[in-house]
Scaffold this motif. Sequence first.
Motif, PDB file in Angstrom:
ATOM      1  N   SER A  89      11.826  -9.322  15.960  1.00  0.00           N
ATOM      2  CA  SER A  89      11.431  -7.923  15.807  1.00  0.00           C
ATOM      3  C   SER A  89      10.417  -7.563  16.884  1.00  0.00           C
ATOM      4  O   SER A  89       9.770  -8.423  17.480  1.00  0.00           O
ATOM      5  N   ALA A  90      10.307  -6.300  17.111  1.00  0.00           N
ATOM      6  CA  ALA A  90       9.367  -5.834  18.130  1.00  0.00           C
ATOM      7  C   ALA A  90       7.934  -6.215  17.727  1.00  0.00           C
ATOM      8  O   ALA A  90       7.532  -6.043  16.587  1.00  0.00           O
ATOM      9  N   MET A  91       7.181  -6.744  18.667  1.00  0.00           N
ATOM     10  CA  MET A  91       5.816  -7.149  18.373  1.00  0.00           C
ATOM     11  C   MET A  91       4.944  -5.927  18.095  1.00  0.00           C
ATOM     12  O   MET A  91       4.994  -4.937  18.819  1.00  0.00           O
ATOM     13  N   GLU A  92       4.160  -6.026  17.027  1.00  0.00           N
ATOM     14  CA  GLU A  92       3.286  -4.913  16.682  1.00  0.00           C
ATOM     15  C   GLU A  92       2.114  -4.786  17.669  1.00  0.00           C
ATOM     16  O   GLU A  92       1.464  -3.754  17.732  1.00  0.00           O
ATOM     17  N   TRP A  93       1.865  -5.843  18.429  1.00  0.00           N
ATOM     18  CA  TRP A  93       0.713  -5.823  19.324  1.00  0.00           C
ATOM     19  C   TRP A  93       0.859  -4.787  20.442  1.00  0.00           C
ATOM     20  O   TRP A  93      -0.133  -4.469  21.105  1.00  0.00           O
ATOM     21  N   THR A  94       2.060  -4.285  20.654  1.00  0.00           N
ATOM     22  CA  THR A  94       2.233  -3.288  21.711  1.00  0.00           C
ATOM     23  C   THR A  94       1.497  -1.987  21.392  1.00  0.00           C
ATOM     24  O   THR A  94       1.293  -1.161  22.272  1.00  0.00           O
ATOM     25  N   SER A  95       1.117  -1.821  20.139  1.00  0.00           N
ATOM     26  CA  SER A  95       0.420  -0.592  19.750  1.00  0.00           C
ATOM     27  C   SER A  95      -1.089  -0.691  19.960  1.00  0.00           C
ATOM     28  O   SER A  95      -1.808   0.286  19.769  1.00  0.00           O
TER      29      SER A  95
END
Length: 235
Positions: free
Chosen positions: A13-19
Amino acid sequence: GTCRSRSTTTEPSAMEWTSVPLGPEDPVFKVQRQYNECKDQKKVSLGIGAYRDNNGKPLVLQAVIKAKAELASLEPQQWTHEYLPIQGYAPFTSAAQELVFGKEIRDTLGDRLVSIQAMSGTGACRLASEFIGQYASSKIILIPNPTWGNHKKISQMAGLEFREYRYIDESKPRTPCLDFDGMIEDISNAPKGSTVLLHMCAHNPTGVDPTKEQWQKIADLIKEKGLQPFFDNAY
């Protein structure tokens, strides 16, 4: 019976850290970066406070050179790389007490004087702020305006409510001097139990310090108002 193995497969899944937003560039290190990038042969570094020789090169103090030479002269198995106690290296903290308070005061106070070794000035301020946040009767900390940029951030992260007290006389921008009357007035209005952060010397970033007589008045006021002094002794 039978043994049943289980394996699970999950789709990446897309990493939440990009936010996570990019933090602002530290203003002090920004000045240092601009200095490094500058091609002017007459440039002068006004950023990070570190020793330099007349050619602008890093200057290693003789005490550091001597200490490294003594370490290098030891046999390998004389070195100690074990974990230190939680409080830190006792000979170091004892020497620091004598340097800051003087031998007479250190010996008089005995075990009432407690020192903890920390990782750098930032780490020391963070530990002290966390201690204040957990155990002080008041979570208010008074910080000079201006002050070292990390003081406010550290206080906030430790759950403290920072308030500013006047420090520089803004009516004299070309010749910075202490706004002592404003400083005393603001500290006087602090609630009982509040912590007052003070630069012991070489105030960052102004270099303006109280006189010996003014320090005595500050000490008397803090005692009279039931406040807690917090000295940041960086230099």
